[in-house]
Design a protein around this motif. Structure first.
Motif, PDB file in Angstrom:
ATOM      1  N   VAL A  16      38.169  32.777  42.896  1.00 19.04           N
ATOM      2  CA  VAL A  16      38.859  34.040  42.620  1.00 19.04           C
ATOM      3  C   VAL A  16      38.217  34.693  41.392  1.00 19.04           C
ATOM      4  CG1 VAL A  16      41.078  35.129  42.057  1.00 19.04           C
ATOM      5  CG2 VAL A  16      41.002  33.176  43.638  1.00 19.04           C
ATOM      6  N   THR A  17      38.158  33.967  40.265  1.00 22.33           N
ATOM      7  CA  THR A  17      37.526  34.469  39.040  1.00 22.33           C
ATOM      8  C   THR A  17      36.838  33.322  38.316  1.00 22.33           C
ATOM      9  OG1 THR A  17      39.470  34.120  37.626  1.00 22.33           O
ATOM     10  CG2 THR A  17      39.279  36.273  38.699  1.00 22.33           C
ATOM     11  N   SER A  18      35.915  33.691  37.443  1.00 21.17           N
ATOM     12  CA  SER A  18      35.184  32.728  36.626  1.00 21.17           C
ATOM     13  C   SER A  18      34.891  33.352  35.275  1.00 21.17           C
ATOM     14  CB  SER A  18      33.876  32.337  37.324  1.00 21.17           C
ATOM     15  OG  SER A  18      33.126  31.470  36.516  1.00 21.17           O
ATOM     16  N   GLU A  19      35.039  32.563  34.206  1.00 18.62           N
ATOM     17  CA  GLU A  19      34.717  33.032  32.859  1.00 18.62           C
ATOM     18  C   GLU A  19      34.377  31.819  32.005  1.00 18.62           C
ATOM     19  OE1 GLU A  19      38.308  34.996  31.617  1.00 18.62           O
ATOM     20  OE2 GLU A  19      39.319  33.128  31.154  1.00 18.62           O
ATOM     21  N   ASP A  28      32.905  26.445  32.427  1.00 16.54           N
ATOM     22  CA  ASP A  28      33.565  27.689  32.810  1.00 16.54           C
ATOM     23  C   ASP A  28      34.979  27.374  33.295  1.00 16.54           C
ATOM     24  OD1 ASP A  28      31.188  28.956  32.268  1.00 16.54           O
ATOM     25  OD2 ASP A  28      31.063  29.966  34.203  1.00 16.54           O
ATOM     26  N   GLU A  56      43.553  26.400  38.343  1.00 15.35           N
ATOM     27  CA  GLU A  56      42.485  26.537  37.360  1.00 15.35           C
ATOM     28  C   GLU A  56      41.701  25.236  37.339  1.00 15.35           C
ATOM     29  OE1 GLU A  56      43.639  27.717  33.423  1.00 15.35           O
ATOM     30  OE2 GLU A  56      44.880  29.355  34.180  1.00 15.35           O
ATOM     31  N   PRO A  69      32.997  36.111  43.330  1.00 18.18           N
ATOM     32  CA  PRO A  69      34.317  35.878  43.901  1.00 18.18           C
ATOM     33  C   PRO A  69      34.207  35.793  45.424  1.00 18.18           C
ATOM     34  CG  PRO A  69      34.449  37.540  42.194  1.00 18.18           C
ATOM     35  CD  PRO A  69      32.977  37.269  42.426  1.00 18.18           C
TER      36      PRO A  69
END
Length: 101
Positions: A16-19, A28, A56, A69
């Motif tokens: 969905v998202t990565s940071e 990450d 997560e 994504p």
């Protein structure tokens, strides 16, 4: 002192998202939808209960750099310190990605 439970679960996820992870250098923070979760022989399974949920997962940055994504990620992860963490050095074939369709 509490002894950690050796655990590992095979997950099939959709990114969905990565940071970059705020507390773990070189890792990450991924938010993924767990499409499937299976026990790994010889280990306690502490993550299968998240099948069908959003989760997560901390993953080594070198493994997830540039993933878009929607990418399907097959990996093995453990519950450590209250967070799901992908294997730092996954065996060959145990961290596989498929681009979004």
């Amino acid at each position: 002192m509490v002894q950690a439970i050796e655990n590992l679960t095979a997950l099939t996820t959709r990114l969905v998202t990565s940071e970059p992870h705020a507390q773990l250098a070189g890792w990450d923070r991924l938010v993924v939808d767990v499409l499937d979760a299976r026990p790994v022989a010889g280990f306690a399974d502490l993550l299968s209960r998240h099948a069908g949920e959003r989760l997560e997962v901390a993953a080594p940055s070198r493994l997830v750099a540039g993933l878009a994504p929607g990418t399907v990620i097959r990996l093995r992860a453990r519950l450590a310190g209250g967070r799901a963490m992908a294997e730092k050095q996954p065996p060959p074939g145990m961290f596989v990605t498929e681009p979004p369709r």
